[in-house]
Design a protein around this motif. Structure first.
Motif, PDB file in Angstrom:
ATOM      1  N   UNK A   1       3.387  40.556   3.390  1.00 55.10           N
ATOM      2  CA  UNK A   1       3.224  39.179   2.909  1.00 55.10           C
ATOM      3  C   UNK A   1       1.776  38.728   3.017  1.00 55.10           C
ATOM      4  N   UNK A   2       1.111  39.091   4.109  1.00 57.99           N
ATOM      5  CA  UNK A   2      -0.295  38.733   4.266  1.00 57.99           C
ATOM      6  C   UNK A   2      -1.155  39.401   3.201  1.00 57.99           C
ATOM      7  N   UNK A   3      -0.857  40.649   2.892  1.00 62.38           N
ATOM      8  CA  UNK A   3      -1.661  41.397   1.916  1.00 62.38           C
ATOM      9  C   UNK A   3      -1.461  40.875   0.501  1.00 62.38           C
ATOM     10  N   UNK A   4      -0.205  40.560   0.142  1.00 59.17           N
ATOM     11  CA  UNK A   4       0.104  40.170  -1.230  1.00 59.17           C
ATOM     12  C   UNK A   4      -0.012  38.668  -1.474  1.00 59.17           C
ATOM     13  N   UNK A   5       0.069  37.878  -0.391  1.00 56.01           N
ATOM     14  CA  UNK A   5       0.091  36.404  -0.519  1.00 56.01           C
ATOM     15  C   UNK A   5       1.148  35.964  -1.529  1.00 56.01           C
ATOM     16  N   UNK A   6       2.277  36.653  -1.522  1.00 54.86           N
ATOM     17  CA  UNK A   6       3.328  36.405  -2.509  1.00 54.86           C
ATOM     18  C   UNK A   6       4.375  35.447  -1.964  1.00 54.86           C
ATOM     19  N   UNK A   7       5.046  34.760  -2.880  1.00 49.36           N
ATOM     20  CA  UNK A   7       6.197  33.941  -2.512  1.00 49.36           C
ATOM     21  C   UNK A   7       7.344  34.871  -2.144  1.00 49.36           C
ATOM     22  N   UNK A   8       7.924  34.660  -0.959  1.00 47.31           N
ATOM     23  CA  UNK A   8       9.027  35.502  -0.511  1.00 47.31           C
ATOM     24  C   UNK A   8      10.154  34.644   0.030  1.00 47.31           C
ATOM     25  N   UNK A   9      11.382  34.993  -0.369  1.00 43.18           N
ATOM     26  CA  UNK A   9      12.580  34.361   0.185  1.00 43.18           C
ATOM     27  C   UNK A   9      13.390  35.460   0.853  1.00 43.18           C
ATOM     28  N   UNK A  10      13.764  35.223   2.081  1.00 43.02           N
ATOM     29  CA  UNK A  10      14.346  36.272   2.918  1.00 43.02           C
ATOM     30  C   UNK A  10      15.641  35.742   3.528  1.00 43.02           C
ATOM     31  N   UNK A  11      16.732  36.453   3.354  1.00 45.57           N
ATOM     32  CA  UNK A  11      18.035  36.057   3.896  1.00 45.57           C
ATOM     33  C   UNK A  11      18.354  36.907   5.117  1.00 45.57           C
ATOM     34  N   UNK A  12      18.775  36.259   6.204  1.00 44.29           N
ATOM     35  CA  UNK A  12      19.183  36.988   7.401  1.00 44.29           C
ATOM     36  C   UNK A  12      20.140  36.124   8.216  1.00 44.29           C
ATOM     37  N   UNK A  13      20.963  36.787   9.036  1.00 48.02           N
ATOM     38  CA  UNK A  13      21.774  36.064  10.022  1.00 48.02           C
ATOM     39  C   UNK A  13      21.108  36.145  11.397  1.00 48.02           C
ATOM     40  N   UNK A  14      19.998  36.884  11.475  1.00 46.51           N
ATOM     41  CA  UNK A  14      19.312  37.144  12.741  1.00 46.51           C
ATOM     42  C   UNK A  14      18.203  36.123  12.937  1.00 46.51           C
ATOM     43  N   UNK A  15      18.386  35.210  13.892  1.00 44.96           N
ATOM     44  CA  UNK A  15      17.394  34.154  14.067  1.00 44.96           C
ATOM     45  C   UNK A  15      16.075  34.696  14.619  1.00 44.96           C
ATOM     46  N   UNK A  16      16.074  35.883  15.260  1.00 44.00           N
ATOM     47  CA  UNK A  16      14.818  36.487  15.710  1.00 44.00           C
ATOM     48  C   UNK A  16      13.971  36.875  14.498  1.00 44.00           C
ATOM     49  N   UNK A  17      14.594  37.481  13.474  1.00 44.83           N
ATOM     50  CA  UNK A  17      13.883  37.781  12.235  1.00 44.83           C
ATOM     51  C   UNK A  17      13.334  36.501  11.616  1.00 44.83           C
ATOM     52  N   UNK A  18      14.158  35.454  11.597  1.00 40.82           N
ATOM     53  CA  UNK A  18      13.720  34.190  11.008  1.00 40.82           C
ATOM     54  C   UNK A  18      12.503  33.635  11.744  1.00 40.82           C
ATOM     55  N   UNK A  19      12.552  33.624  13.075  1.00 42.47           N
ATOM     56  CA  UNK A  19      11.468  33.044  13.861  1.00 42.47           C
ATOM     57  C   UNK A  19      10.172  33.839  13.722  1.00 42.47           C
TER      58      UNK A  19
END
Length: 355
Positions: free
Chosen positions: A180-198
């Protein structure tokens, strides 16, 4: 990069409404994570944005253009699924270039795009291999590379790390954040894992039963939750919740002791029940502050911290992440302390009461 907007978006399956009038804006270059328990609607919402699922009402806009009726291919979004969905008979290079070949991209141009994506994802030495010769993490990188070469307006990830073991998940989280840092792209990410989210998100969207509970940066959701659900879902280990009763001089705990309220007592109704929230990492066997008396049920020594499972009189379970270094034994009676300002108070409906 794309700006994606949802306005009053709904989804109904048969006679059952599963998405309830959502409003949301995802800014250009933002890493937005949809998080929530199974069945909350996060994957359905992602598929509606991608054009893989029709919406029942409302409007989806990409860079200001309404895309409700546009097929998935015209939205120019790249989706990475939980399953790698790689062709086993094709090489890594052929898998990554498949979409380009389908759209008639010149071979030299396709080869250069694959080369650049492979360098970014550290896949250069594997381009001639088949998926069966790769590890799970490498296969997931190939799936991401297949999305990168398309140069989409935004990337959509649907629980991409669920099939990986714990060590690989940590590694892939780092690689996706770096990407994400390299591409500076818009990303939407789905997860049930709040550690991944944080760890990944610029912005988290917490969903429950097809509704948005709270939206904001990870630190805000952790430190300033709007309600009991968000407070319990964000943070690991989970926040402790203790039933209390408001009185003139403080909050009465189930064991009969008093602690100070995190909000002015004149904001509360005397005799009414509330829920006090305290994070395990804010409890310690040392220091000053409000006190809780516990009988130790189980103590787990993790080296940097003791995870203490304690019981208050009356049966309320309290989890403590203690970093004092003091040895704790099962059956021991201990006092733990916390700062009043680091606790939270919720009303009977679960709404946060702020000071």
């Amino acid at each position: 990069m794309a700006r994606i907007e949802l306005e009053s978006v709904t989804k109904t399956f048969g006679g059952t409404q599963v998405i309830h009038g959502l409003d949301l804006a995802i800014e250009e270059g933002e890493f937005c994570v949809f998080v929530g328990p199974s069945g909350c609607g996060k994957s359905t919402l992602l598929r509606m944005i991608a054009g893989l699922e029709d919406i029942s009402g409302g409007e989806i806009r990409i860079d200001g253009d309404r895309v409700n009726e546009d097929p998935a291919v015209e939205r120019q979004l790249a989706m990475v699924f939980q399953s790698y969905a790689l062709y086993p008979h094709m090489s890594v290079e052929q898998n990554m270039s498949f979409a380009l070949r389908r759209t008639g991209t010149p071979k030299a141009e396709a080869r250069e795009k694959v080369r650049r994506a492979a360098e970014t994802l550290q896949l250069t030495e594997y381009l001639d291999r088949k998926p069966g010769q790769l590890s799970g993490g490498q296969r997931q990188r190939v799936a991401i590379g297949r999305a990168i070469v398309r140069e989409p307006r935004a990337f959509l990830f649907d629980e991409p790390l669920s099939n990986l073991d714990a060590e690989l998940r940590v590694q892939m989280r780092f690689e996706i954040a770096k990407l994400h840092q390299q591409l500076s792209a818009t990303m939407i990410y789905v997860t049930h894992d709040q550690v991944e989210a944080m760890t990944l998100a610029d912005k988290i969207v917490v969903l429950r039963k097809g509704r948005i509970e709270q939206v904001g940066p990870p630190a805000r959701l952790y430190g300033d939750p709007d309600n009991l659900f968000v407070a319990g879902f964000i943070g690991s280990p989970q926040m402790n919740f203790v039933a209390v009763t408001a009185e003139a001089d403080g909050l009465r705990l189930p064991d009969g002791s008093l602690v100070a309220s995190p909000v002015p007592l004149d904001r509360l109704a005397s005799g009414r029940r509330y829920t006090l929230g305290i994070r395990p990492e804010h409890l310690s066997t040392e220091g000053a502050g409000e006190r809780l008396s516990l009988e130790v049920d189980v103590s787990e020594n993790l080296g940097a911290a003791n995870i203490i499972y304690g019981l208050m009189s009356g049966g309320t379970r309290v989890l403590v992440e203690d970093r004092s270094g003091r040895p704790i034994s099962s059956g021991e009676r201990i006092e733990v302390r916390y700062e009043r300002t680091r606790s939270f108070l919720f009303d009977a409906e679960g709404a946060r009461i702020r000071g």
